[in-house]
Write an enzyme that holds these catalytic residues in place. Structure first.
Site, mmCIF file in Angstrom:
data_model
loop_
_atom_site.group_PDB
_atom_site.id
_atom_site.type_symbol
_atom_site.label_atom_id
_atom_site.label_comp_id
_atom_site.label_asym_id
_atom_site.label_seq_id
_atom_site.Cartn_x
_atom_site.Cartn_y
_atom_site.Cartn_z
ATOM 1 N N ASP A 1 -1.891 9.592 -10.371
ATOM 2 C CA ASP A 1 -1.448 8.803 -11.953
ATOM 3 C C ASP A 1 -0.259 8.522 -11.749
ATOM 4 O O ASP A 1 -0.416 6.952 -12.819
ATOM 5 C CB ASP A 1 -2.806 9.242 -12.864
ATOM 6 N N HIS B 1 -4.341 15.090 -9.229
ATOM 7 C CA HIS B 1 -4.394 13.467 -9.252
ATOM 8 C C HIS B 1 -3.943 13.182 -10.388
ATOM 9 O O HIS B 1 -3.484 11.857 -11.245
ATOM 10 C CB HIS B 1 -5.833 13.345 -9.722
ATOM 11 N N ASN C 1 -2.928 12.675 -3.410
ATOM 12 C CA ASN C 1 -3.156 12.956 -4.489
ATOM 13 C C ASN C 1 -4.173 14.449 -4.012
ATOM 14 O O ASN C 1 -4.050 15.516 -4.567
ATOM 15 C CB ASN C 1 -5.229 12.298 -4.332
ATOM 16 N N ASP D 1 1.194 -0.968 -0.080
ATOM 17 C CA ASP D 1 0.188 -0.184 -0.547
ATOM 18 C C ASP D 1 0.427 1.521 -0.088
ATOM 19 O O ASP D 1 1.956 1.414 1.075
ATOM 20 C CB ASP D 1 -0.867 0.011 1.227
ATOM 21 N N GLU E 1 -4.749 2.641 -4.894
ATOM 22 C CA GLU E 1 -2.981 2.181 -4.251
ATOM 23 C C GLU E 1 -2.857 1.346 -3.443
ATOM 24 O O GLU E 1 -1.598 1.376 -3.327
ATOM 25 C CB GLU E 1 -2.909 3.580 -3.656
#
Length: 305
Positions: free
Chosen positions: A192, A188, A183, A175, A219
């Site tokens: 990404d 975002h 984010n 994780d 994630e």
């Protein structure tokens, strides 16, 4: 389906030596063949040989072809392997029964070799097309690695293999630490880009074709490690953590490091009677939870409990 440079694989399950010899003469120049003389032997070869097509006789002494086909279609790891019945039974009732069980074709013996060859080639080509569609359906659209659907299918497949071989299978769940903060503060698009970079780093940490890295959700990432003991799995997890840290992606809003890091949970089991693949997932998830609870940017495995 195998790569373009490899021959497609066909498993022939037939107790008639004459029939087997004829099929070998017709097919062995274009395909890699495995021969099983009984239903039980054929079922045992399914997982290890991983055929692209099964040619299955109906009348066999230990287990008839209908039962073999039923068992093939009963398991998620094998149900998509196309089955063609090869039999001297030519009644419409027999053919209907075979097709209702999930077979894609029904070829009556004796057969014309030229027609038989073309029908097999057509089915192999159709399997190749379906495999490509299936590949696209199990690929994560953002990172390009395997998605959750592929992970679920592959873990079940390797779990069954491990159970059959009585060997270990390991799972690493990871994780990205404080990814919501990343984010929220970088946007975002940067999020990404971060996910894609982490996916590449995690994928590069494994060397064997059998090891599968997948996006597990959001994630989170997962890595299936067949035939891997706990020590080896922890070693791969350590390499994953180091490679992600080595990316040097700035993360000023993390509480553990000025760059992007991951927490990892590692679990290893040897499947026994009654155990399920979900047991391995739950164990790895518990380890991941402990790694996050104890400060993140670290690894825990089941042995630490």
């Amino acid at each position: 389906m195998n790569s373009d440079s490899a021959k497609p694989k066909i498993l022939v399950i037939d107790d008639s030596r004459t029939s087997v010899q004829i099929m070998k003469l017709v097919l062995e120049s274009e395909y890699e063949l495995a021969i099983a003389g009984s239903g039980e032997e054929g079922l045992s070869l399914l997982v290890s040989f991983e055929p692209d097509l099964v040619l299955l006789d109906i009348i066999m002494p230990d287990m008839d072809g209908y039962e073999v086909c039923r068992r093939i279609k009963a398991y998620s790891a094998t149900r998509n392997i196309p089955v063609i019945f090869m039999t001297a039974l030519d009644g419409s009732v027999d053919e209907e029964k075979g097709l209702l069980l999930g077979a894609i074709d029904y070829i009556t013996k004796p057969f014309r070799e030229s027609i038989f060859r073309v029908r097999i080639r057509n089915h192999i080509d159709l399997k190749k097309y379906r495999d490509e569609i299936a590949r696209l359906s199990v690929q994560d659209g953002l990172t390009g690695i395997s998605n959750r659907r592929r992970f679920d299918e592959y873990l079940e497949h390797e779990w069954l293999r491990a159970a059959r071989n009585k060997g270990p299978i390991s799972l690493v769940l990871s994780d990205i630490d404080f990814f919501k903060n990343f984010n929220d503060n970088y946007g975002h698009t940067s999020g990404d880009d971060c996910l894609c970079a982490v996916a590449r780093a995690l994928s590069s940490s494994t060397k064997r074709p059998a090891d599968l890295v997948a996006r597990y959700g959001g994630e989170e990432f997962a890595c299936v490690l067949p035939e891997t003991e706990g020590e080896g799995a922890v070693g791969i997890a350590n390499r994953m953590r180091e490679l992600v840290a080595g990316l040097g992606i700035s993360h000023a809003h993390s509480d553990v490091a000025p760059h992007v890091t991951v927490s990892l949970g590692v679990a290893t089991l040897t499947p026994d009677r009654g155990a399920r693949a979900s047991d391995l997932i739950n164990l790895a998830d518990e380890c991941l939870y402990k790694a996050k609870r104890d400060g993140r940017n670290q690894i825990h495995n089941a042995g630490f409990f």
